[in-house]
Scaffold this active site. Structure first.
Site, PDB file in Angstrom:
ATOM      1  N   TYR A 159       0.823  -1.222   0.000  1.00  0.00           N
ATOM      2  CA  TYR A 159       0.000   0.000   0.000  1.00  0.00           C
ATOM      3  C   TYR A 159       0.858   1.274   0.000  1.00  0.00           C
ATOM      4  O   TYR A 159       0.743   2.090  -0.917  1.00  0.00           O
ATOM      5  CB  TYR A 159      -1.016  -0.021   1.153  1.00  0.00           C
ATOM      6  CG  TYR A 159      -1.774   1.276   1.284  1.00  0.00           C
ATOM      7  CD1 TYR A 159      -2.763   1.624   0.358  1.00  0.00           C
ATOM      8  CD2 TYR A 159      -1.493   2.188   2.304  1.00  0.00           C
ATOM      9  CE1 TYR A 159      -3.440   2.834   0.447  1.00  0.00           C
ATOM     10  CE2 TYR A 159      -2.165   3.394   2.400  1.00  0.00           C
ATOM     11  CZ  TYR A 159      -3.142   3.707   1.479  1.00  0.00           C
ATOM     12  OH  TYR A 159      -3.803   4.913   1.563  1.00  0.00           O
ATOM     13  N   LYS A 163       1.249   4.049  -3.075  1.00  0.00           N
ATOM     14  CA  LYS A 163       0.905   5.470  -2.943  1.00  0.00           C
ATOM     15  C   LYS A 163       2.117   6.345  -3.271  1.00  0.00           C
ATOM     16  O   LYS A 163       1.984   7.405  -3.877  1.00  0.00           O
ATOM     17  CB  LYS A 163       0.407   5.769  -1.519  1.00  0.00           C
ATOM     18  CG  LYS A 163      -0.909   5.121  -1.135  1.00  0.00           C
ATOM     19  CD  LYS A 163      -2.084   5.505  -2.000  1.00  0.00           C
ATOM     20  CE  LYS A 163      -2.648   6.872  -1.759  1.00  0.00           C
ATOM     21  NZ  LYS A 163      -3.869   7.127  -2.566  1.00  0.00           N
TER      22      LYS A 163
HETATM   23  N1  LIG Z   1      -8.713   6.586   5.075  1.00  0.00           N
HETATM   24  C1  LIG Z   1      -7.575   7.160   5.408  1.00  0.00           C
HETATM   25  O1  LIG Z   1      -7.237   7.266   6.591  1.00  0.00           O
HETATM   26  C2  LIG Z   1      -6.671   7.713   4.347  1.00  0.00           C
HETATM   27  C3  LIG Z   1      -5.522   8.398   4.763  1.00  0.00           C
HETATM   28  C4  LIG Z   1      -4.672   8.919   3.795  1.00  0.00           C
HETATM   29  C5  LIG Z   1      -4.979   8.790   2.455  1.00  0.00           C
HETATM   30  N2  LIG Z   1      -6.083   8.125   2.067  1.00  0.00           N
HETATM   31  C6  LIG Z   1      -6.347   8.038   0.624  1.00  0.00           C
HETATM   32  O2  LIG Z   1      -7.615   8.618   0.387  1.00  0.00           O
HETATM   33  C7  LIG Z   1      -8.241   7.995  -0.720  1.00  0.00           C
HETATM   34  C8  LIG Z   1      -9.634   7.577  -0.332  1.00  0.00           C
HETATM   35  O3  LIG Z   1      -9.548   6.672   0.737  1.00  0.00           O
HETATM   36  P1  LIG Z   1     -10.830   6.222   1.570  1.00  0.00           P
HETATM   37  O4  LIG Z   1     -10.393   6.016   2.967  1.00  0.00           O
HETATM   38  O5  LIG Z   1     -11.972   7.110   1.276  1.00  0.00           O
HETATM   39  O6  LIG Z   1     -11.060   4.781   0.936  1.00  0.00           O
HETATM   40  P2  LIG Z   1     -12.392   4.118   0.405  1.00  0.00           P
HETATM   41  O7  LIG Z   1     -12.076   2.689   0.159  1.00  0.00           O
HETATM   42  O8  LIG Z   1     -13.547   4.423   1.308  1.00  0.00           O
HETATM   43  O9  LIG Z   1     -12.639   4.864  -0.962  1.00  0.00           O
HETATM   44  C9  LIG Z   1     -11.977   4.544  -2.128  1.00  0.00           C
HETATM   45  C10 LIG Z   1     -12.965   4.566  -3.260  1.00  0.00           C
HETATM   46  O10 LIG Z   1     -12.274   4.218  -4.450  1.00  0.00           O
HETATM   47  C11 LIG Z   1     -13.081   3.322  -5.169  1.00  0.00           C
HETATM   48  N3  LIG Z   1     -12.268   2.464  -6.000  1.00  0.00           N
HETATM   49  C12 LIG Z   1     -11.439   1.463  -5.599  1.00  0.00           C
HETATM   50  N4  LIG Z   1     -10.913   0.854  -6.649  1.00  0.00           N
HETATM   51  C13 LIG Z   1     -11.393   1.481  -7.746  1.00  0.00           C
HETATM   52  C14 LIG Z   1     -11.216   1.290  -9.132  1.00  0.00           C
HETATM   53  N5  LIG Z   1     -10.454   0.309  -9.609  1.00  0.00           N
HETATM   54  N6  LIG Z   1     -11.861   2.114  -9.967  1.00  0.00           N
HETATM   55  C15 LIG Z   1     -12.674   3.086  -9.505  1.00  0.00           C
HETATM   56  N7  LIG Z   1     -12.890   3.298  -8.203  1.00  0.00           N
HETATM   57  C16 LIG Z   1     -12.258   2.495  -7.327  1.00  0.00           C
HETATM   58  C17 LIG Z   1     -13.815   2.511  -4.124  1.00  0.00           C
HETATM   59  O11 LIG Z   1     -14.983   1.903  -4.661  1.00  0.00           O
HETATM   60  C18 LIG Z   1     -14.102   3.542  -3.074  1.00  0.00           C
HETATM   61  O12 LIG Z   1     -15.352   4.136  -3.257  1.00  0.00           O
HETATM   62  C19 LIG Z   1      -7.347   6.835  -1.120  1.00  0.00           C
HETATM   63  O13 LIG Z   1      -6.607   7.215  -2.253  1.00  0.00           O
HETATM   64  C20 LIG Z   1      -6.445   6.643   0.085  1.00  0.00           C
HETATM   65  O14 LIG Z   1      -5.200   6.127  -0.294  1.00  0.00           O
HETATM   66  C21 LIG Z   1      -6.955   7.590   2.985  1.00  0.00           C
HETATM   67  C1  LIG Z   2      -2.269  -2.669  17.219  1.00  0.00           C
HETATM   68  C2  LIG Z   2      -3.766  -2.704  17.119  1.00  0.00           C
HETATM   69  C3  LIG Z   2      -4.355  -2.913  18.449  1.00  0.00           C
HETATM   70  C4  LIG Z   2      -4.314  -1.433  16.533  1.00  0.00           C
HETATM   71  C5  LIG Z   2      -4.332  -1.497  15.042  1.00  0.00           C
HETATM   72  C6  LIG Z   2      -4.725  -0.168  14.496  1.00  0.00           C
HETATM   73  C7  LIG Z   2      -4.478  -0.113  12.991  1.00  0.00           C
HETATM   74  C8  LIG Z   2      -5.514  -0.985  12.320  1.00  0.00           C
HETATM   75  C9  LIG Z   2      -4.511   1.331  12.523  1.00  0.00           C
HETATM   76  C10 LIG Z   2      -3.457   2.181  13.256  1.00  0.00           C
HETATM   77  C11 LIG Z   2      -3.045   3.279  12.291  1.00  0.00           C
HETATM   78  C12 LIG Z   2      -3.939   3.121  11.104  1.00  0.00           C
HETATM   79  C13 LIG Z   2      -3.476   3.701   9.777  1.00  0.00           C
HETATM   80  C14 LIG Z   2      -3.225   5.202   9.854  1.00  0.00           C
HETATM   81  O1  LIG Z   2      -4.242   5.874  10.559  1.00  0.00           O
HETATM   82  C15 LIG Z   2      -3.053   5.841   8.542  1.00  0.00           C
HETATM   83  C16 LIG Z   2      -3.405   5.251   7.381  1.00  0.00           C
HETATM   84  C17 LIG Z   2      -3.068   5.950   6.125  1.00  0.00           C
HETATM   85  C18 LIG Z   2      -4.031   5.730   5.019  1.00  0.00           C
HETATM   86  O2  LIG Z   2      -3.452   6.100   3.798  1.00  0.00           O
HETATM   87  C19 LIG Z   2      -4.644   4.377   4.946  1.00  0.00           C
HETATM   88  C20 LIG Z   2      -5.111   3.875   6.287  1.00  0.00           C
HETATM   89  C21 LIG Z   2      -3.996   3.889   7.310  1.00  0.00           C
HETATM   90  C22 LIG Z   2      -2.897   2.928   6.858  1.00  0.00           C
HETATM   91  C23 LIG Z   2      -4.545   3.444   8.703  1.00  0.00           C
HETATM   92  C24 LIG Z   2      -4.950   1.955   8.669  1.00  0.00           C
HETATM   93  C25 LIG Z   2      -5.299   1.390  10.033  1.00  0.00           C
HETATM   94  C26 LIG Z   2      -4.179   1.605  11.035  1.00  0.00           C
HETATM   95  C27 LIG Z   2      -2.930   0.832  10.618  1.00  0.00           C
END
Ligand SMILES: NC(=O)c1ccc[n+]([C@@H]2O[C@H](COP(=O)([O-])OP(=O)(O)OC[C@H]3O[C@@H](n4cnc5c(N)ncnc54)[C@H](O)[C@@H]3O)[C@@H](O)[C@H]2O)c1
Ligand SMILES: CC(C)CCC[C@@H](C)[C@H]1CC[C@H]2[C@@H]3[C@H](O)C=C4C[C@@H](O)CC[C@]4(C)[C@H]3CC[C@]12C
Length: 368
Positions: A159, A163
Site C-alpha cells: 500500500y 501510494k
Molecule cells: N482513510 C484514510 O485514513 C486515508 C488516509 C490517507 C490517504 N487516504 C487516501 O484517500 C483515498 C480515499 O480513501 P478512503 O479512505 O476514502 O477509501 P475508500 O475505500 O472508502 O474509498 C476509495 C474509493 O475508491 C473506489 N475504488 C477502488 N478501486 C477502484 C477502481 N479500480 N476504480 C474506480 N474506483 C475504485 C472505491 O470503490 C471507493 O469508493 C485513497 O486514495 C487513500 O489512499 C486515505
Molecule cells: C495494534 C492494534 C491494536 C491497533 C491497530 C490499528 C491499525 C488498524 C490502525 C493504526 C493506524 C492506522 C493507519 C493510519 O491511521 C493511517 C493510514 C493511512 C491511510 O493512507 C490508509 C489507512 C492507514 C494505513 C490506517 C490503517 C489502520 C491503522 C494501521
C-alpha cells in the site's frame, strides 16, 4: 479573480467519489464551489445516496467505472476542467494482492494523468497519504514534522509503496502539455489517518468494543502519537486547492500534508474521544500485553492469513504492518497549505468530534 473567471461554469470529476473521503469531497464541492455546473462521480461501486444529489441545481453525473481501464477513465475525464483523484485501494490488511493494489493505485493514477493529457484537462489534485513518507520500515518516529522535514522514506508494504509511486507520477506530470497546449497543473494532498462520518475502522473498533462488553484493551503506549485529521477538513482542503490552483501556479508540483486542530494522541486514545461518549471504555493506562507478545500475535495472524488463503480470507486488524504503524509516532505540524492557498480548517476540533460521535451513535442505533 476577474469577473469572467468567477462566472465561468466548471465541470469537476471526482474519482472514488463514493468512498469514505470521496463522498465528503462530493458533498463539499456541491456546498462550497459556486462555479460548479457539472459534477461527475466516478467509482467502481456507486452508492444509492447519489440519487438525492440529482435534484439540485448542479448536474450530477454518476459514472460506474474502473480506474484500471484507461478508456473508461478517458471517457469520464473528457471535458472536465478539474479532476480530484481520490480512488484507491486502501488495503493494509492483506485483503487484496500486491498486484491488484499496484494496478489500482499506480496504473489507475497513470490512466488518470494520461486522460488529462489526452483530453485537455488542466488541473489534477491527487489524494496521496502520509504513508508516502512513513512510518518507515525502521520504525523511526516522525514527530510533528512538516513537508520539508528530513525522513528516510523506505517502504516494503504494497500500500505505501503504491501510494509513493503514484504520488511521484502525479508530481512528475506537473507541467506536461495537455491537449490544446496548456500545462497540466498537479498537486498531491497527504492526509494522516482520516476520521469522521463513514470511517469503517472506527465502526469496527466500536463493534469490537460492544462484543467485549463495552471495553477495549490498550495495546499501544499512550506516548506514541498518531496523526489524525477530520474528513470534512480533508475534503475542504481538496476543494480549496482545486479552486486555487486554477488561479496561481504556486501549487503546481507541490505536496501538502492535510492537517487541522485535532489533538495529538495515540491511535487508541484518539478513538476513545468518540467511543467513550458512546459507552465504551479503554482498559489500562499501559498496554495490557507485552510488546513482544503483540509482535508474536501479529506474526501469527500473518501466517494464518497465508495458510488459510486457499480456503478463506483471514484479514484481522492486527498484522506486522498495522502494529508497526500504530506503534510508531507519526504526526505533522505545518502551515504550508495555509501559506500557499489560504487553507484554514472549516471544522473546529469540537465540531469534528461532535459530528463523529453523532455518527457512531447512529451506527449503534442502526445496528440494533
Ligand atoms: N482513510 C484514510 O485514513 C486515508 C488516509 C490517507 C490517504 N487516504 C487516501 O484517500 C483515498 C480515499 O480513501 P478512503 O479512505 O476514502 O477509501 P475508500 O475505500 O472508502 O474509498 C476509495 C474509493 O475508491 C473506489 N475504488 C477502488 N478501486 C477502484 C477502481 N479500480 N476504480 C474506480 N474506483 C475504485 C472505491 O470503490 C471507493 O469508493 C485513497 O486514495 C487513500 O489512499 C486515505
Ligand atoms: C495494534 C492494534 C491494536 C491497533 C491497530 C490499528 C491499525 C488498524 C490502525 C493504526 C493506524 C492506522 C493507519 C493510519 O491511521 C493511517 C493510514 C493511512 C491511510 O493512507 C490508509 C489507512 C492507514 C494505513 C490506517 C490503517 C489502520 C491503522 C494501521
Amino acid at each position: 479573480m476577474a469577473d469572467s473567471a468567477r462566472a465561468q461554469k466548471l465541470v469537476y470529476l471526482v474519482t472514488g467519489g463514493c468512498g469514505f473521503l470521496g463522498e465528503h469531497v462530493v458533498r463539499m464541492l456541491l456546498q462550497r464551489e459556486p462555479r460548479l455546473c457539472e459534477l461527475r462521480i466516478f467509482d467502481l461501486h456507486l452508492g444509492p445516496w447519489l440519487d438525492e444529489l440529482k435534484t439540485g441545481p448542479v448536474r450530477v453525473t454518476a459514472i460506474q467505472g474502473d480506474v484500471t481501464q484507461a478508456h473508461e477513465v478517458a471517457a469520464a475525464v473528457a471535458g472536465a476542467h478539474v479532476v480530484i483523484h481520490t480512488a484507491g485501494l486502501v488495503d493494509v490488511f492483506g485483503k487484496a494482492s500486491p498486484e491488484t493494489i499496484h494496478e489500482v493505485n499506480v496504473q489507475g493514477t497513470q490512466n488518470v494523468i494520461e486522460a488529462c493529457v489526452q483530453t485537455g484537462t488542466q488541473f489534477l489534485v491527487y489524494t496521496s497519504s502520509m504513508e508516502v513518507v512513513g512510518p518507515n520500515v525502521k520504525g523511526h518516529p516522525f514527530y510533528r514534522g512538516n513537508e520539508d522535514t528530513p525522513y528516510e522514506a523506505v517502504h516494503r508494504h504494497p500500500y505505501p509503496c503504491s501510494k509513493a509511486l503514484a504520488e511521484r507520477l502525479v508530481l512528475e506530470a506537473n507541467g506536461r502539455k495537455v491537449r490544446g497546449g496548456l500545462p497540466l497543473v498537479t498537486c498531491a494532498l497527504r492526509p494522516t489517518g482520516i476520521y469522521g462520518e463513514g470511517h469503517q475502522i472506527m465502526r469496527d473498533f466500536y463493534h469490537q468494543g460492544l462484543r467485549l462488553g463495552g471495553r477495549l484493551f490498550r495495546a499501544i503506549p499512550a506516548s506514541v502519537e498518531h496523526g489524525r485529521v477530520y474528513v470534512g477538513n480533508v475534503a475542504w482542503m481538496h476543494v480549496l486547492v482545486a479552486r486555487e490552483e486554477q488561479r496561481a501556479a504556486l501549487m503546481g508540483g507541490q505536496v501538502y500534508f492535510c492537517y487541522d486542530k485535532s489533538p495529538y494522541k495515540s491511535y487508541e486514545d484518539f478513538n476513545m474521544e468518540f467511543l467513550r461518549p458512546c459507552g465504551l471504555r479503554l482498559v489500562g493506562t499501559r498496554p495490557l500485553l507485552p510488546y513482544w507478545l503483540l509482535v508474536f500475535l501479529a506474526a501469527l495472524n500473518a501466517l494464518l492469513q497465508w495458510l488459510l488463503r486457499p480456503l478463506l480470507l483471514y484479514a484481522p486488524l492486527l498484522n506486522p504492518y498495522t502494529l508497526a504503524v500504530a506503534n510508531t509516532t507519526f504526526t505533522v505540524s505545518t502551515n504550508k497549505a495555509q501559506r500557499h492557498f489560504g487553507y484554514e480548517p472549516l471544522f473546529s476540533w469540537e465540531d469534528s468530534r461532535t459530528r463523529t460521535i453523532r455518527w457512531v451513535q447512529g451506527v449503534e442505533s442502526s445496528s440494533q
